[in-house]
Scaffold this motif. Structure first.
Motif, PDB file in Angstrom:
ATOM      1  N   GLY A   1     -57.371 -21.614 -41.463  1.00 10.17           N
ATOM      2  CA  GLY A   1     -56.229 -21.859 -40.809  1.00 10.17           C
ATOM      3  C   GLY A   1     -55.450 -20.759 -40.345  1.00 10.17           C
ATOM      4  N   ARG A   2     -55.353 -20.507 -38.995  1.00 11.07           N
ATOM      5  CA  ARG A   2     -54.477 -19.536 -38.200  1.00 11.07           C
ATOM      6  C   ARG A   2     -53.038 -19.935 -37.990  1.00 11.07           C
ATOM      7  N   HIS A   3     -52.281 -19.666 -38.816  1.00 12.99           N
ATOM      8  CA  HIS A   3     -50.935 -20.291 -38.412  1.00 12.99           C
ATOM      9  C   HIS A   3     -50.001 -19.415 -37.904  1.00 12.99           C
ATOM     10  N   SER A   4     -49.252 -19.944 -36.890  1.00 17.73           N
ATOM     11  CA  SER A   4     -48.044 -18.870 -36.413  1.00 17.73           C
ATOM     12  C   SER A   4     -46.855 -19.484 -36.032  1.00 17.73           C
ATOM     13  N   PHE A   5     -45.822 -18.997 -36.141  1.00 14.64           N
ATOM     14  CA  PHE A   5     -44.315 -19.118 -35.926  1.00 14.64           C
ATOM     15  C   PHE A   5     -43.964 -18.336 -34.554  1.00 14.64           C
ATOM     16  N   VAL A   6     -43.440 -18.994 -33.586  1.00 14.25           N
ATOM     17  CA  VAL A   6     -43.012 -18.164 -32.470  1.00 14.25           C
ATOM     18  C   VAL A   6     -41.505 -18.722 -32.182  1.00 14.25           C
ATOM     19  N   LEU A   7     -40.704 -17.600 -32.357  1.00 13.87           N
ATOM     20  CA  LEU A   7     -39.295 -17.984 -32.201  1.00 13.87           C
ATOM     21  C   LEU A   7     -38.786 -17.340 -30.708  1.00 13.87           C
ATOM     22  N   THR A   8     -38.281 -18.542 -29.996  1.00 12.16           N
ATOM     23  CA  THR A   8     -37.962 -18.198 -28.585  1.00 12.16           C
ATOM     24  C   THR A   8     -36.388 -18.338 -28.466  1.00 12.16           C
ATOM     25  N   PRO A   9     -35.686 -17.233 -28.257  1.00  6.87           N
ATOM     26  CA  PRO A   9     -34.269 -17.533 -27.973  1.00  6.87           C
ATOM     27  C   PRO A   9     -33.914 -18.384 -26.866  1.00  6.87           C
ATOM     28  N   GLN A  10     -33.013 -19.233 -26.875  1.00  4.51           N
ATOM     29  CA  GLN A  10     -32.417 -20.135 -25.704  1.00  4.51           C
ATOM     30  C   GLN A  10     -31.115 -19.549 -25.289  1.00  4.51           C
ATOM     31  N   SER A  11     -30.836 -19.829 -24.066  1.00  7.48           N
ATOM     32  CA  SER A  11     -29.733 -19.478 -23.391  1.00  7.48           C
ATOM     33  C   SER A  11     -28.431 -19.856 -23.768  1.00  7.48           C
ATOM     34  N   ASP A  12     -28.525 -21.018 -24.562  1.00  8.34           N
ATOM     35  CA  ASP A  12     -27.291 -21.505 -25.275  1.00  8.34           C
ATOM     36  C   ASP A  12     -27.002 -21.239 -26.571  1.00  8.34           C
ATOM     37  N   GLY A  13     -27.871 -20.094 -27.120  1.00 10.50           N
ATOM     38  CA  GLY A  13     -27.698 -19.298 -28.561  1.00 10.50           C
ATOM     39  C   GLY A  13     -28.646 -19.966 -29.645  1.00 10.50           C
ATOM     40  N   THR A  14     -29.561 -20.833 -29.180  1.00  8.17           N
ATOM     41  CA  THR A  14     -30.281 -21.730 -30.135  1.00  8.17           C
ATOM     42  C   THR A  14     -31.574 -20.999 -30.264  1.00  8.17           C
TER      43      THR A  14
END
Length: 163
Positions: free
Chosen positions: A106-119
């Motif tokens: 398994g190749r597991h990825s976590f991608v965090l993308t900032p949103q304009s509302d701070g979330t």
């Protein structure tokens, strides 16, 4: 799973199969940096993750680092696992691999993308490879539900620490 046909240069047809992928997206009411801190605090996973506990410190978030741990619950009971970090782009992306091509990798990825509302939008995906990968196909819908549950657990942990 999708399949395409092509030729191998000799005129014979071959089947090229895409690896099965499970993806869940979770919105977390915290900035990317707060989510990243919890995501890479490997020694704290047992406090929030429903099935995974890891035995490593956050300073081991480097390509090539091996992260030992245990999966509990599910069909196999408790199982020792080792993940190897294959990509890091702090604080936006973490990718690790575990398993074996002889069975399932398994190749597991976590991608965090900032949103304009701070979330933060967390995209949690795992792509599967290996000799026994076809055995996973019937379980993909169940796995998607599990990954949504993991995202929700991370959300609760991060928002509890941030709030």
């Amino acid at each position: 799973m999708n399949a395409e046909t092509g030729t191998d240069g000799t005129g014979r047809k071959q089947i090229v199969q895409e690896a099965p992928i499970v993806t869940a997206v979770t919105r977390i009411s915290a900035p990317v940096e707060d989510v990243w801190r919890v995501l890479v605090a490997f020694d704290q996973y047992s406090l929030w993750h429903p099935v995974l506990s890891l035995d490593a410190k956050p300073e081991q978030v480097v390509v090539g680092a091996e992260i030992p741990g245990r999966l509990s619950g599910g069909d196999t009971g408790q199982q020792d696992v080792t993940m190897r970090i294959v990509d890091v782009e702090a604080p936006r992306r973490l990718v690790w691999e575990g398993g074996s091509l002889d069975a399932i990798l398994g190749r597991h990825s976590f991608v965090l993308t900032p949103q304009s509302d701070g979330t933060t939008e967390l995209t949690d995906s795992e792509e599967f490879f290996g000799a026994a990968v076809a055995e996973l196909i019937p379980t993909l819908d169940r796995l998607r539900g599990e990954y949504s549950r993991y995202g929700a657990a991370l959300q609760v942990r991060v928002q509890g620490l941030s709030g």
